[in-house]
Design a protein around this motif. Structure first.
Motif, PDB file in Angstrom:
ATOM      1  N   TRP A 597      17.970   1.240  -4.520  1.00  0.00           N
ATOM      2  CA  TRP A 597      16.958   0.347  -3.961  1.00  0.00           C
ATOM      3  C   TRP A 597      17.532  -0.442  -2.778  1.00  0.00           C
ATOM      4  CZ3 TRP A 597      11.945   0.215  -4.224  1.00  0.00           C
ATOM      5  CH2 TRP A 597      11.274   0.665  -5.349  1.00  0.00           C
ATOM      6  N   LEU A 604      14.632   0.930   5.394  1.00  0.00           N
ATOM      7  CA  LEU A 604      13.327   0.377   5.778  1.00  0.00           C
ATOM      8  C   LEU A 604      13.493  -0.739   6.812  1.00  0.00           C
ATOM      9  CD1 LEU A 604      11.771   0.272   2.198  1.00  0.00           C
ATOM     10  CD2 LEU A 604      10.947   1.701   4.098  1.00  0.00           C
ATOM     11  N   ARG A 609      10.410  -1.811   9.140  1.00  0.00           N
ATOM     12  CA  ARG A 609       9.433  -2.003   8.067  1.00  0.00           C
ATOM     13  C   ARG A 609       9.948  -3.142   7.160  1.00  0.00           C
ATOM     14  NH1 ARG A 609       8.932   4.308   6.403  1.00  0.00           N
ATOM     15  NH2 ARG A 609       7.779   3.432   4.610  1.00  0.00           N
ATOM     16  N   GLU A 612       8.352  -4.065   3.643  1.00  0.00           N
ATOM     17  CA  GLU A 612       8.732  -3.105   2.592  1.00  0.00           C
ATOM     18  C   GLU A 612      10.199  -3.291   2.213  1.00  0.00           C
ATOM     19  OE1 GLU A 612       6.994   1.043   3.185  1.00  0.00           O
ATOM     20  OE2 GLU A 612       6.685   0.113   5.159  1.00  0.00           O
ATOM     21  N   GLY A 615      10.599  -6.012  -0.281  1.00  0.00           N
ATOM     22  CA  GLY A 615      10.266  -5.548  -1.624  1.00  0.00           C
ATOM     23  C   GLY A 615      11.393  -4.747  -2.244  1.00  0.00           C
ATOM     24  N   ALA A 616      12.017  -3.863  -1.459  1.00  0.00           N
ATOM     25  CA  ALA A 616      13.118  -3.046  -1.971  1.00  0.00           C
ATOM     26  C   ALA A 616      14.302  -3.928  -2.367  1.00  0.00           C
ATOM     27  CB  ALA A 616      13.540  -2.025  -0.916  1.00  0.00           C
TER      28      ALA A 616
END
Length: 717
Positions: A597, A604, A609, A612, A615-616
């Motif tokens: 992750w 990302l 990005r 995103e 979130g990762a």
């Protein structure tokens, strides 16, 4: 100066002198003054010092210490020694220092009774006996011919009485004895009181004599270069090679081990080879020789009549060792470690630690091994000078039994290092977030301390030529990998991996070869060589699959994704990280899933990005928060970077602060500095300038401890 003085009735005694030249054993030992033709010896001793060393360089501290002990005022201080021992390896410059100090003391008028110099030739085939020495000294003091007692005991008594007479007259004498080897050589020659001073040189520490020891070490690099430069220009004032080839002169000094005799011989060789031009030619010759001492030999003699050859000097020192000590020296020399702990020396020699310690202490007393005492509580280390190592290795090479014993010693030590590296290899294991942190930190600190002490030797052992035991070499390489990553020794990591890869292939063990390739690719990646990293990582994935190791294949994908991203292939990187994440999730491997992750978040974020990526990284933090505190700190740092890119400054400050707290718990100053710089930048963006300044100061301190002064921002990959 000329001796002179009054007889017992105060009248000047008639006298005459002639020089007595001592060529004992075919070697010039210097003139002594012989007194004839009067009933009473002169009350002032002759000063017969040889000339000081031409081009004497360096030794400022040692010279100051010795002069402080010789000055007249020193005699009034409690505990001032009467006798000084200047000791060290043969060729280290003991005689030059002692003569330099003696000439300065004489020039300052500190020894109005004179200075006596005598070479006791302790390392010659026929050392001078005390009986021979006292005869020479009496001649120097003006006692000879029919005045010289025939009985040896009476000669010693008369010698001391002459020195006592000078002391009673307030005339201090400096006695300088060169090349003392046997403890019994010196005591009969010592003055009876404390008015005079004695300086002697020896290649061995005088453990049984009441002397203050001044141990000489090799010169500092700048002093070595200055010695070579001075020696060249003494011969030819316009010699510009020291400027034209400053780098070569620096390397030449290092190849000479900063040993004054070796440096003088090198300068003589350069003078002799003037027509060949460059200093680099001698550097290249020495660089390719195992036994550089054999190469360091020049025709002629120095200003004291001594041959310009290093090997005979080392040979004389080794020849004096008991057979078992000489065997130990040759054994250790064949194990190419930078230094030794007592435990590793015991393994190499096949002895128990107490017996090995006895051997090492005896070799250190002979100055063939150097004891290095750390300032902290770390164990002592032992070091063999490079020129001694080369000489002893060549000596061992002429004896098949010693050569075989050397191979066995290297094999024993490599197995020992593999076992110890496995024992201390805590760095690749997860540190549970909920474990008692004090215990975890203590374990890691102990492991890092051992790796730090043995770092150079571990890498050297991993790079030794294989002698039929590839499993040990591969195992050592694998257990070293995480330490080298943690300390950022990327070039060492690459070299170790490149050496282990063909060994693993020879083992016909897909899993071992896959692990080596995975680490090699990771090392290339960390060294900013991502294109080169793609091949071994791709091969690692294939081998892990063939070996049936699904988790290993996931690791290779994860690292390959990093290489693809840094090679300019973001799409391929995202695919590989998603594949790795899914693999670890399917295996229930939360620790490695968290790493996947994290790396997915990096890809990302690099692709712009950022939302995103946030979130990762949050997912990575959630997983590492329950599995690994160190990786939790890494993911928090990256989360802060992504939040900052999203414009969420306050949240980024919180993430960086938490990351910094975790990273400060462990000995990883580069990561600490990086996060502190990130925090400073985030605080500046929120207008908190005072806090930002404090964070920046933390960053500067951490980076200095990490060995870098560059301000580095961003992710810690």
């Amino acid at each position: 100066m000329q001796p002179g003085g009054a007889g017992e009735n105060g009248a000047a005694a008639p006298h005459r002198y002639r020089d007595h030249i001592d060529f004992r054993g075919g070697r010039f030992h210097g003139p002594v003054a012989v007194y004839h033709g009067c009933d009473h010896a002169p009350a002032t001793a002759l000063s017969d010092l040889p000339a000081p060393r031409a081009g004497f360089t360096g030794r400022d501290r040692e010279l100051a210490v010795l002069l402080d002990g010789l000055r007249p005022s020193a005699g009034t201080r409690a505990g001032t020694p009467v006798m000084w021992a200047v000791t060290g390896l043969g060729g280290i410059g003991k005689t030059a220092l002692a003569l330099q100090a003696a000439h300065i003391a004489q020039g300052n008028g500190w020894f109005t009774g004179g200075t006596l110099f005598l070479d006791l030739a302790g390392y010659d085939d026929t050392p001078r006996t005390p009986a021979q020495a006292v005869t020479s000294l009496l001649h120097t003091l003006g006692v000879g011919g029919i005045q010289l007692p025939s009985d040896e005991v009476d000669q010693y008594r008369l010698y001391r009485s002459r020195l006592a007479l000078l002391a009673d007259q307030g005339k201090r004498v400096l006695l300088l004895f060169d090349n003392v080897c046997e403890p019994g050589q010196l005591p009969p020659l010592l003055p009876g009181g404390d008015a005079h001073r004695v300086v002697f040189t020896s290649r061995e520490s005088p453990e049984s004599l009441p002397a203050r020891e001044l141990v000489l070490q090799p010169l500092r690099p700048e002093e070595s270069a200055a010695l070579i430069e001075g020696a060249l220009r003494l011969r030819e004032a316009g010699d510009d090679r020291p400027e034209r080839e400053a780098d070569s002169v620096e390397e030449l000094a290092a190849l000479c081990g900063h040993l004054p005799l070796a440096l003088q011989i090198a300068a003589a060789l350069l003078r002799h080879r003037r027509s060949r031009g460059r200093v680099a030619s001698l550097v290249e010759e020495l660089r390719t020789r195992t036994d550089r001492a054999a190469t360091l030999s020049s025709r002629g003699v120095d200003q004291y009549g001594r041959p310009l050859a290093l090997s005979p000097v080392l040979e004389a020192s080794v020849r004096r060792l008991p057979a078992d000590r000489a065997h130990t020296l040759c054994l250790l020399a064949q194990v190419p470690c930078v230094d030794y702990g007592t435990d590793t020396a015991a393994v190499a020699t096949g002895l128990g630690e107490p017996a090995a310690l006895d051997m090492l202490e005896d070799l250190a007393q002979a100055h063939l091994v150097t004891l290095e005492q750390p300032r902290d509580e770390a164990p002592v280390r032992w070091h063999i000078h490079d020129l001694v190592r080369g000489y002893a290795t060549t000596r061992a090479g002429s004896d098949p039994r010693l050569t075989a014993a050397g191979r066995e010693a290297r094999a024993r030590l490599r197995r020992h290092y593999r076992a110890q590296a496995q024992r201390f290899d805590l760095l690749h294991r997860p540190v549970p977030a909920r474990a008692p942190q004090a215990a975890a930190i203590a374990r890691r600190s102990a492991a890092l301390a051992w790796f730090d002490r043995e770092h150079a030797n571990l890498v050297a052992a991993a790079l030794w030529p294989d002698e039929g035991d590839p499993e040990v070499g591969v195992g050592l390489a694998l257990h070293l990998a995480e330490y080298l990553r943690w300390r950022r020794f990327f070039e060492d990591w690459i070299a170790v991996g490149q050496t282990a890869r063909p060994l693993a292939r020879r083992m016909n063990d897909d899993h071992a070869e896959a692990a080596v390739c995975n680490h090699l690719g990771n090392a290339l990646l960390r060294a900013e060589r991502p294109v080169e990293a793609v091949e071994p990582l791709t091969h690692a994935a294939v081998l892990f699959r063939r070996a049936g190791d699904r988790a290993g294949e996931g690791l290779a994908w994860n690292n390959l994704g990093l290489a693809q991203r840094r090679s300019g292939h973001p799409g391929a990187a995202l695919t590989l990280h998603v594949r790795a994440r899914d693999r670890f999730r399917a295996l229930g491997d939360r620790w490695n899933e968290g790493r996947a992750w994290h790396n997915l978040g990096l890809a990302l974020d690099a692709a712009g990005r950022h939302a995103e990526a946030v979130g990762a990284f949050r997912r990575a933090c959630a997983l590492h928060g329950t599995t690994d505190r160190i990786f939790h700190g890494d993911s928090l740092n990256s989360l802060g970077c992504a939040l900052q890119a999203e414009g969420r400054a306050e949240e980024s400050v919180t993430a960086f602060q938490e990351s910094l707290r975790i990273r400060q718990e462990y000995d990883n100053w580069y990561a600490t500095g990086l996060t502190a710089y990130n925090l400073a930048h985030a605080l500046e963006n929120t207008g908190r300038q005072d806090e930002a300044a404090r964070a920046r100061a933390q960053a500067v301190e951490a980076c200095a401890r990490a060995g870098t002064t560059a301000a580095v921002y961003g992710h810690h990959h």
